[in-house]
Design a protein around this motif. Structure first.
Motif, PDB file in Angstrom:
ATOM      1  N   ILE A 294       7.021 -43.453  16.767  1.00  0.00           N
ATOM      2  CA  ILE A 294       7.563 -42.123  16.490  1.00  0.00           C
ATOM      3  C   ILE A 294       7.836 -41.434  17.818  1.00  0.00           C
ATOM      4  O   ILE A 294       6.991 -41.468  18.713  1.00  0.00           O
ATOM      5  N   ARG A 295       9.014 -40.839  17.919  1.00  0.00           N
ATOM      6  CA  ARG A 295       9.378 -40.134  19.152  1.00  0.00           C
ATOM      7  C   ARG A 295       9.837 -38.725  18.809  1.00  0.00           C
ATOM      8  O   ARG A 295      10.471 -38.502  17.768  1.00  0.00           O
ATOM      9  N   LEU A 296       9.519 -37.802  19.700  1.00  0.00           N
ATOM     10  CA  LEU A 296       9.912 -36.404  19.529  1.00  0.00           C
ATOM     11  C   LEU A 296      10.865 -36.029  20.656  1.00  0.00           C
ATOM     12  O   LEU A 296      10.546 -36.208  21.835  1.00  0.00           O
ATOM     13  N   TYR A 297      12.035 -35.536  20.270  1.00  0.00           N
ATOM     14  CA  TYR A 297      13.040 -35.103  21.239  1.00  0.00           C
ATOM     15  C   TYR A 297      13.238 -33.594  21.093  1.00  0.00           C
ATOM     16  O   TYR A 297      13.356 -33.083  19.969  1.00  0.00           O
ATOM     17  N   LEU A 298      13.262 -32.909  22.220  1.00  0.00           N
ATOM     18  CA  LEU A 298      13.521 -31.469  22.236  1.00  0.00           C
ATOM     19  C   LEU A 298      14.942 -31.216  22.718  1.00  0.00           C
ATOM     20  O   LEU A 298      15.446 -31.911  23.613  1.00  0.00           O
ATOM     21  N   HIS A 299      15.577 -30.214  22.142  1.00  0.00           N
ATOM     22  CA  HIS A 299      16.945 -29.878  22.514  1.00  0.00           C
ATOM     23  C   HIS A 299      16.915 -28.862  23.654  1.00  0.00           C
ATOM     24  O   HIS A 299      16.258 -27.827  23.571  1.00  0.00           O
ATOM     25  N   ASP A 300      17.632 -29.195  24.714  1.00  0.00           N
ATOM     26  CA  ASP A 300      17.702 -28.348  25.902  1.00  0.00           C
ATOM     27  C   ASP A 300      19.144 -27.875  26.077  1.00  0.00           C
ATOM     28  O   ASP A 300      20.081 -28.682  26.059  1.00  0.00           O
ATOM     29  N   LYS A 301      19.329 -26.582  26.242  1.00  0.00           N
ATOM     30  CA  LYS A 301      20.677 -26.044  26.389  1.00  0.00           C
ATOM     31  C   LYS A 301      21.366 -26.556  27.632  1.00  0.00           C
ATOM     32  O   LYS A 301      22.591 -26.619  27.699  1.00  0.00           O
ATOM     33  N   ARG A 354      13.483 -27.837  12.808  1.00  0.00           N
ATOM     34  CA  ARG A 354      14.345 -26.670  12.687  1.00  0.00           C
ATOM     35  C   ARG A 354      13.536 -25.454  12.237  1.00  0.00           C
ATOM     36  O   ARG A 354      12.595 -25.565  11.454  1.00  0.00           O
ATOM     37  N   THR A 355      13.922 -24.315  12.748  1.00  0.00           N
ATOM     38  CA  THR A 355      13.422 -23.025  12.270  1.00  0.00           C
ATOM     39  C   THR A 355      14.632 -22.217  11.808  1.00  0.00           C
ATOM     40  O   THR A 355      15.781 -22.601  12.088  1.00  0.00           O
ATOM     41  N   ASP A 386       8.162 -29.897   9.888  1.00  0.00           N
ATOM     42  CA  ASP A 386       8.045 -28.438   9.737  1.00  0.00           C
ATOM     43  C   ASP A 386       6.897 -27.890  10.583  1.00  0.00           C
ATOM     44  O   ASP A 386       7.030 -26.831  11.220  1.00  0.00           O
ATOM     45  N   GLN A 387       5.751 -28.605  10.595  1.00  0.00           N
ATOM     46  CA  GLN A 387       4.622 -28.148  11.409  1.00  0.00           C
ATOM     47  C   GLN A 387       4.968 -28.190  12.894  1.00  0.00           C
ATOM     48  O   GLN A 387       4.638 -27.255  13.646  1.00  0.00           O
ATOM     49  N   LEU A 388       5.622 -29.261  13.308  1.00  0.00           N
ATOM     50  CA  LEU A 388       6.012 -29.347  14.717  1.00  0.00           C
ATOM     51  C   LEU A 388       6.998 -28.243  15.073  1.00  0.00           C
ATOM     52  O   LEU A 388       6.930 -27.674  16.176  1.00  0.00           O
ATOM     53  N   THR A 390       7.186 -25.296  13.727  1.00  0.00           N
ATOM     54  CA  THR A 390       6.441 -24.042  13.851  1.00  0.00           C
ATOM     55  C   THR A 390       5.669 -23.985  15.165  1.00  0.00           C
ATOM     56  O   THR A 390       5.646 -22.961  15.859  1.00  0.00           O
ATOM     57  N   ALA A 391       5.004 -25.126  15.509  1.00  0.00           N
ATOM     58  CA  ALA A 391       4.214 -25.151  16.749  1.00  0.00           C
ATOM     59  C   ALA A 391       5.104 -24.960  17.976  1.00  0.00           C
ATOM     60  O   ALA A 391       4.777 -24.178  18.877  1.00  0.00           O
ATOM     61  N   ILE A 392       6.257 -25.651  18.000  1.00  0.00           N
ATOM     62  CA  ILE A 392       7.140 -25.531  19.155  1.00  0.00           C
ATOM     63  C   ILE A 392       7.715 -24.122  19.249  1.00  0.00           C
ATOM     64  O   ILE A 392       7.824 -23.531  20.331  1.00  0.00           O
ATOM     65  N   PHE A 393       8.089 -23.588  18.087  1.00  0.00           N
ATOM     66  CA  PHE A 393       8.641 -22.230  18.086  1.00  0.00           C
ATOM     67  C   PHE A 393       7.621 -21.223  18.592  1.00  0.00           C
ATOM     68  O   PHE A 393       7.945 -20.339  19.405  1.00  0.00           O
TER      69      PHE A 393
END
Length: 619
Positions: A294-301, A354-355, A386-388, A390-393
């Motif tokens: 499992i990998r988590l990618y964050l979106h960077d502007k 997504r939030t 959804d939990q991730l 919320t945590a990231i937000f």
């Protein structure tokens, strides 16, 4: 037209055989009884012919009595002949010309007509019977006796035939009934017992019983249908048991996964550490659901592609990792080759993080293609995303709040410094200026001018240092991240230099805390300001990279370099930069470069909450 079934055909055959036997028996009985109808009367009449012959003989030998009606021999002979040719007798005689009974009757009739009657009619009335006449009469009576015997034998034969037919019909009927009972037992009763036992066994959830009926009749087809039904019920029952077992295991996995998500969510929101809070939970979830990596990618502007922030399996230490003592996501190449990734027949599921305010990142889940991903596992992963989210937000909100708080504090400090110390220094500078305008003569003028010069120099240095502090405190990040703020700074100093300042930036997103970003940016700005104002540089290059676990910032110019003392006179910028480096827990080196110019190098280990905390850091 559809033919009847075998069982119905057999029953129809049996019924037809019974009916046919009955009809044959009745027909033959009727025919035989019809054939012997009147034989008894014929026998009686034939027997009377014997007595009648002797009566005629006696009449012929007796005295003549003309008073008696019909007393002459001729009339008596006519009556006798009428009895001989009576229909009751002739009906008992077969119509076939070569039959023995018919021949015998014809012989009697001919003997009567040709011998006996003429002899009786020609015999003188009252004369004694001659020997020839007596012999003829006895011969005739013997022929009649023989005819009577033949009639009796024929009648008895017919009666015997009737008995035989009755016996044969009875025996045939018994055989048919026995065959019917045997067939019913073998083809109906036994199959029915088997079918009933199978039905009872199926009711007791025993699907191993089979009828195995041979044939093509209804019960055999029903038995075959029962066997097929039993097999299908067994298969369905096993499938239902397997589905129930699978659902139970799935529910157990779901329960365990929910407990894991609950515990991990508390961990995520408690320690504010995305990597430390997510990796152990994701690895446990992989083992529980049989998925991964499992990998988590964050979106960077500032980046066209999503930036990887978390992974559960990697053969090399990830770029964003800052703790060389942590091996949570490191696996051997052999283990990695067994994971269901694209090269090893794996399937990928992408879930948006997504939030309501927007898309924060993407959760990439790999799973085996042959096993697939259950609906329960998909729902759990959606809950995890959804939990991730919320945590990231929340982390980003906290970061922005910290940046705002820090900026407000610095603004307050800058205002206090400006309203107090800056005004005091300005006042002292004005007083020094007034003292310079005083006309002091004599020997005291030299020492007086020296004191004023020292006061002026000290005040100017203090005022310059204060302005640098004010500029530092008023500096704030009005951009979403350090990379954007750094690019704007490069553009600003490129205009001041009159030439583009080089930049190399290679940092993970959100790698630094707001305070670390402020200090790092200010040190770079101070280094650029020194290079532009004091070094007379024509080329400047800035490099900031993340070399796990350190951040290294470097400002290099091609200017005139530092004086031999290392610190320019009346300049406190380097001292402030050193203080900032110590605040970051790092080290700042400022030295002349071998190829000319000055090189400022800042190294420190970030203490950002987004990264795994390290117990020991190397510089």
């Amino acid at each position: 037209m559809k033919s009847r079934s075998p069982l119905v055909n057999r029953i129809a055959i049996v019924v037809c055989a019974v009916v046919l036997t009955s009809l044959v028996s009745m027909a033959t009985t009727l025919a035989v009884s019809k054939s012997i109808e009147g034989n008894a009367t014929a026998i009686n009449l034939a027997g009377a012919l014997r007595m009648g012959a002797f009566r005629l003989l006696a009449h012929a030998a007796g005295p003549r009595d003309n008073n008696t009606p019909g007393g002459n021999t001729s009339s008596l002979a006519d009556d006798y002949e009428a009895s001989l040719t009576d229909s009751l007798i002739t009906r008992a005689i077969p119509g076939s010309a070569d039959h023995a009974l018919a021949n015998q009757y014809r012989a009697i009739t001919a003997y009567w007509e040709q011998t006996l009657r003429p002899g009786l009619e020609n015999h003188p009335q009252g004369a004694p019977v001659s020997a020839n006449m007596l012999a003829a009469t006895e011969n005739y009576v013997n022929s009649v006796n023989q005819l009577v015997s033949m009639l009796e034998r024929r009648t008895e034969a017919r009666i015997g035939l009737l008995h035989l037919i009755q016996i044969i019909s009875l025996a045939f009927s018994i055989l048919i009934i026995i065959a019917l009972f045997v067939d019913l037992r073998n083809r109906v009763l036994k199959p029915l017992r088997k079918l009933v036992s199978i039905a009872i066994a199926v009711g007791e959830q025993d699907f191993s019983r089979k009828a195995n009926l041979q044939g093509s009749d209804e019960l055999a087809q029903l038995g075959s249908a029962f066997d097929q039904m039993s097999s299908e019920l067994a298969l369905t029952y096993n499938e239902l048991e397997e589905r129930a077992r699978s659902k139970t295991e799935e529910l157990e996995e779901s329960h365990a996964a929910l407990q894991l998500l609950h515990a991990s969510s508390r961990n995520l929101f408690a320690n504010h550490d995305l990597c430390d809070g997510a990796v152990p939970m994701l690895q446990e979830l992989e083992q529980l659901l049989g998925i991964g990596p499992i990998r988590l990618y964050l979106h960077d502007k500032e980046s066209a592609e999503p930036v990887q922030a978390v992974t559960t399996a990697s053969t090399e230490r990830p770029f964003y990792c800052r703790d060389h003592h942590c091996n949570a996501c490191l696996v051997t190449p052999e283990v990695y080759d067994e994971l269901p990734i694209e090269e090893h027949d794996g399937r990928r599921l992408l879930l948006p993080i997504r939030t309501p305010s927007g898309l924060l990142g993407t959760l990439e889940v790999w799973y085996p293609a042959d096993k697939g991903l259950s609906k329960t596992a998909r729902r759990l992963l959606e809950t995890l995303s959804d939990q991730l989210a919320t945590a990231i937000f929340l982390e980003r909100q906290i970061t922005e709040q910290q940046q705002l708080t820090l900026a407000e504090e610095r603004t307050v400090i800058a205002r206090e410094l400006h309203d107090s110390l800056a005004q005091s220094l300005s006042y002292l500078k004005m007083q020094v200026a007034r003292m310079r305008r005083l006309n002091i003569e004599g020997d005291q003028k030299i020492s007086y001018d020296a004191i004023l010069e020292e006061l002026s120099t000290g005040l100017n240095s203090a005022y310059r240092q204060l302005r640098e502090l004010l500029a530092t405190f008023r500096l704030k990040l009005d951009t979403p991240d350090l990379a954007t703020a750094l690019r704007k700074t490069i553009e600003e100093f490129s205009e001041r230099l009159g030439k583009s300042v080089g930049l190399k930036y290679n940092m993970p997103p959100q790698a630094l805390s707001p305070n670390e970003e402020i200090h790092t940016l200010q040190i770079i700005r101070e280094g650029l300001a020194n290079a532009v104002k004091h070094a007379d540089a024509t080329e400047i290059f800035v490099e900031i990279v993340f070399d796990s676990p350190q951040v290294k910032a470097k400002i290099r110019d091609n200017g005139k370099g530092l004086p031999e003392g290392g610190q320019p006179v009346n300049h406190y910028g380097l001292i402030i930069m050193q203080d900032r480096a110590r605040t970051l827990g790092g080290q700042l080196t400022v030295q002349n470069h071998a190829e000319g110019g000055v090189e400022v190098v800042l190294t420190f280990v970030p203490k950002s909450r987004h990264l795994i905390p390290t117990e020991t850091s190397s510089t």
